[in-house]
Enzyme design. Structure first.
Site, PDB file in Angstrom:
ATOM      1  N   ASN A 299     -12.936  -1.396   4.741  1.00  0.00           N
ATOM      2  CA  ASN A 299     -11.802  -2.294   4.888  1.00  0.00           C
ATOM      3  C   ASN A 299     -10.517  -1.462   4.909  1.00  0.00           C
ATOM      4  O   ASN A 299     -10.462  -0.442   5.561  1.00  0.00           O
ATOM      5  CB  ASN A 299     -11.819  -3.331   3.762  1.00  0.00           C
TER       6      ASN A 299
ATOM      7  N   ARG B 238       0.797  -1.233   0.000  1.00  0.00           N
ATOM      8  CA  ARG B 238       0.000   0.000   0.000  1.00  0.00           C
ATOM      9  C   ARG B 238       0.823   1.273   0.000  1.00  0.00           C
ATOM     10  O   ARG B 238       0.300   2.334   0.301  1.00  0.00           O
ATOM     11  CB  ARG B 238      -0.990  -0.053   1.170  1.00  0.00           C
TER      12      ARG B 238
ATOM     13  N   ASN C 113      -7.978  -7.780  13.738  1.00  0.00           N
ATOM     14  CA  ASN C 113      -8.766  -8.714  14.536  1.00  0.00           C
ATOM     15  C   ASN C 113      -7.943  -9.459  15.572  1.00  0.00           C
ATOM     16  O   ASN C 113      -6.735  -9.631  15.438  1.00  0.00           O
ATOM     17  CB  ASN C 113      -9.436  -9.741  13.617  1.00  0.00           C
TER      18      ASN C 113
ATOM     19  N   ASP D  28     -14.647 -10.535  12.953  1.00  0.00           N
ATOM     20  CA  ASP D  28     -13.593  -9.906  12.150  1.00  0.00           C
ATOM     21  C   ASP D  28     -13.984  -8.473  11.800  1.00  0.00           C
ATOM     22  O   ASP D  28     -13.706  -7.987  10.712  1.00  0.00           O
ATOM     23  CB  ASP D  28     -13.305 -10.722  10.882  1.00  0.00           C
TER      24      ASP D  28
ATOM     25  N   GLY E 130      -2.862 -11.407  11.305  1.00  0.00           N
ATOM     26  CA  GLY E 130      -3.775 -11.802  12.375  1.00  0.00           C
ATOM     27  C   GLY E 130      -4.411 -13.152  12.134  1.00  0.00           C
ATOM     28  O   GLY E 130      -4.728 -13.888  13.081  1.00  0.00           O
TER      29      GLY E 130
ATOM     30  N   ASP F 299     -12.718  -5.569  12.399  1.00  0.00           N
ATOM     31  CA  ASP F 299     -11.548  -4.846  12.878  1.00  0.00           C
ATOM     32  C   ASP F 299     -11.414  -3.481  12.203  1.00  0.00           C
ATOM     33  O   ASP F 299     -12.354  -2.994  11.585  1.00  0.00           O
ATOM     34  CB  ASP F 299     -10.288  -5.691  12.715  1.00  0.00           C
TER      35      ASP F 299
END
Length: 714
Positions: A442, A149, A279, A322, A210, A324
């Site tokens: 997300n 990213r 998570n 999940d 995770g 998160d």
């Protein structure tokens, strides 16, 4: 277990190409503008970007806001390509293109999903140098597509985190390796997908993993030498703040997850560094991790100089969905109740935007702890935080929507609690709830416009089947999730402007597919966002009117960078598609301007990328219709079955993942777990009557990209 409240302490203040080289270094011709970056001061890193875009968030506030006004709502429709180049990297189906371009002295720095870094002359699109990461193609511990990213700049170097767990510093002028540090071992489940942060002579990076039972961390390294300075664990150990939110016995905390998926933000005046976490592990079976499980699914503030804990806010207690927080935090100032406040916001998978005081970690607008339904076997939390604002996606499933996918669910699955957020499930049971584990929001970053006072949030709207978790046994380097999940129906998307002073929706756009891109906003009253179909779009930042849409040639699942080139405002964008959204893959880097002459590209195919070296094609073998076993090969993004016709009775499907990212198989209400590359699993399914039975991979976007078909039962 005791719930730990947000804690704040007093604030601290501190101010802060030329050569041709081998494949692991750089290559290209000289450029008069390829000057090396200095040791940027705190004020330079905090400044809003104009001629340069030197951090992943535009500044260390992560606002992704440009103060430039030359391109505005009146003329943005004239934007065309100044140049368009193909990078020739990260094109295969397992890769995703999610890296925001950085710009310094007319050179664009971009990294592909293969961790290859390019320095591109902003005037011409010519490659100045390229660094080839040469990743080991046998890495099997990548959760969610091979991606990167972004990079960081500072002290004359380009910093890149890699999927093999390395942090690498490249000479900014040549692309040669200055130093390389092994942050963590990928063999144990640790990978790096986020852009590093350069600040005050340090480089900060988190780790992903995770889903593999890692112990999350944020680590600071000396920017000149690569030597580790300090490490902050996101799962506190014995004697540390928050450790009592894990079981008092056993070692659940050692494998508790809480990865760091994104680039932190910094407030130099307070001396604080902020980030959010992923998570808890195992994701879906929480029986062995009683307690709130700090600091998973949380926003954390630490001292930027020492790494010492300052405060936290947990978005989801004892997460079993999940839900998160992989999207970056954003820092801004806003008037709330007539008083100017120093704020922080984070958009979660829950669909909520959490707005806090960034000095204390306390809610600015109000967040209430509300009772939620319980599943005692999962040790669920009694309450969950609900912001006093608007969610950007639906948080319940209507009976009409449930009926559209009910026939594909396991026998006995009912719509309970209206499919609302935080609906629990027990081992051996099932439930349907929304949002899905993909969000909400997300990884994609939101932006903040100081003129409108709005936060711009991309999100996915989709229900999901949660199945009661199996007992998860930790094994180093293996998935540690405890269940399988199955998003249902076709995902929709929302693109929302949130009033940062009220946490209420100012305007919202609804898409027929997921919104899977970061946003960038400008003082020209524009906000740019990408679409899965390849279009980069510009909306009116005040009212949401669409002013411009341009086909880039591949899935536009990235975030634009806006800067001034020779006095002209331009927009850089990397379109390469996404393994998880199922969008068309490519390697397209664009620079747009009002004087551009290049029109739209041809839309890419959404059937997935070409195979990469190291990937295996599934064997094509024939089997008779009376076969009791069907061999299924999976690659990106296709299935190959040894036979497409079987007789009624019990059939064993033997699924082998020959690709580079996880896949699963769902048919007749039964589903395999998500399996890693190179892994094999079996699924027994009983067909009681003849007919046509659809099969698919339920991971987001995979079926849409081609991982589906129909089995004939005679």
């Amino acid at each position: 277990m005791k719930r730990l409240g947000s804690i704040a302490t007093g604030a601290l203040f501190f101010a802060a190409v030329v050569l041709l080289v081998a494949a692991c270094g750089g290559s290209g011709s000289s450029s008069s503008n390829s000057g090396a970056s200095p040791a940027f001061s705190a004020s330079e890193l905090q400044a809003r970007p104009t001629t340069n875009w030197i951090t992943n968030g535009g500044s260390i506030s992560n606002q992704r806001y440009s103060p430039l006004t030359q391109i505005d709502t009146a003329n943005v429709s004239q934007l065309k390509g100044l140049w368009h180049v193909h990078l020739g990297s990260g094109i295969a189906g397992k890769y995703s293109g999610e890296a925001q371009p950085l710009v310094y002295k007319n050179v664009i720095y971009i990294v592909t999903g293969a961790d290859d870094v390019f320095a591109i002359d902003a005037h011409t699109g010519a490659t100045t140098w390229v660094y080839r990461a040469n990743l080991n193609q046998r890495i099997k511990t990548v959760c969610c597509g091979w991606t990167n990213r972004g990079v960081a700049l500072g002290d004359g170097r380009v910093y890149v985190g890699q999927l093999d767990g390395k942090l690498v510093a490249l000479d900014q002028k040549t692309g040669q390796i200055a130093w390389s540090t092994q942050v963590a071992r990928y063999q144990q489940g640790y990978t790096i997908t986020s852009a590093p942060l350069y600040y005050n002579g340090r480089v900060y990076t988190g780790v992903s993993g995770g889903e593999y039972g890692i112990r999350g961390r944020l680590t600071a390294f000396d920017a000149k030498t690569g030597k580790e300075d300090w490490r902050f664990y996101t799962i506190p150990g014995p004697g540390e703040v928050g450790h009592d939110t894990w079981p008092a016995t056993g070692d659940a905390w050692k494998h508790g997850g809480a990865p760091v998926w994104q680039t932190p933000a910094v407030d130099p005046g307070l001396g604080l560094l902020y980030f959010s976490t992923g998570n808890a592990a195992p994701d879906f079976n929480a029986a062995a991790r009683a307690g709130d499980n700090l600091f998973s699914s949380s926003i954390i503030a630490i001292d930027a100089k020492t790494g010492k804990y300052r405060w936290h806010f947990q978005e989801v207690h004892h997460d079993i969905w999940d839900y998160d927080a992989p999207s970056p935090v954003v820092l801004f100032d806003v008037a709330v109740g007539g008083r100017e406040r120093h704020a922080l916001a984070q958009a979660g998978k829950t669909g909520f935007v959490y707005i806090l005081d960034r000095e204390t970690g306390k809610p600015l607008i109000g967040i209430d702890e509300r009772p939620v339904p319980q599943a005692p076997a999962q040790k669920t939390a009694a309450t969950q935080p609900y912001p006093r604002g608007d969610a950007v996606v639906a948080q319940s499933v209507s009976p009409e929507a449930f009926r559209t996918f009910a026939t594909s669910l396991p026998k006995g699955t009912r719509l309970t609690n209206g499919g609302r957020i935080f609906t629990p499930y027990s081992p051996g049971g099932t439930t349907v709830a929304t949002p899905s584990s993909l969000g909400g929001t997300n990884w994609f970053p939101m932006s903040f416009n100081q003129e409108t006072g709005h936060l711009y949030v991309c999100a996915t709207e989709q229900a999901q089947l949660f199945e009661g978790g199996k007992t998860a046994v930790y094994k180093s380097g293996k998935q540690f999730v405890g269940s399988a999940i199955a998003p249902q129906g076709t995902p929709d998307g929302t693109f929302t402007a949130i009033d940062a002073s009220t946490d209420r929706i100012a305007w919202q756009k609804h898409f027929s597919d997921s919104c899977y891109s970061g946003s960038t906003t400008t003082a020209g009253n524009l906000v740019f966002v990408g679409r899965n179909n390849g279009h980069l779009q510009a909306y009116n930042a005040t009212d949401g009117k669409l002013h411009w849409s341009f086909q880039t040639g591949a899935g536009a699942n990235d975030t634009a960078a806006v800067f001034s080139l020779d006095g002209n405002e331009v927009v850089a964008f990397y379109a390469a598609g996404s393994a998880l959204s199922g969008s068309a893959h490519g390697d397209d880097l664009w620079l747009f301007g009002l004087d551009g002459k290049l029109g739209p590209a041809r839309a890419g195919s959404s059937t997935g990328g070409s195979q990469h070296a190291g990937e295996k094609k599934p064997a094509k073998t024939k089997a008779p219709a009376n076969a009791s076993t069907v061999n299924v090969g999976a690659t990106e993004f296709r299935f190959t079955l040894s036979t497409q016709t079987v007789h009624t009775g019990t059939i064993t499907f033997r699924l082998t993942n020959n690709g580079g990212i996880p896949h699963n198989l769902s048919i007749n209400g039964k589903q395999t777990p998500n399996i890693d590359p190179g892994a094999t699993t079996t699924l027994k399914v009983t067909f009681s009557k003849p007919g046509s039975y659809p099969y698919l991979c339920t991971l987001p976007g995979h079926a849409a990209a081609g991982m589906k078909g129909v089995l004939t039962v005679e």
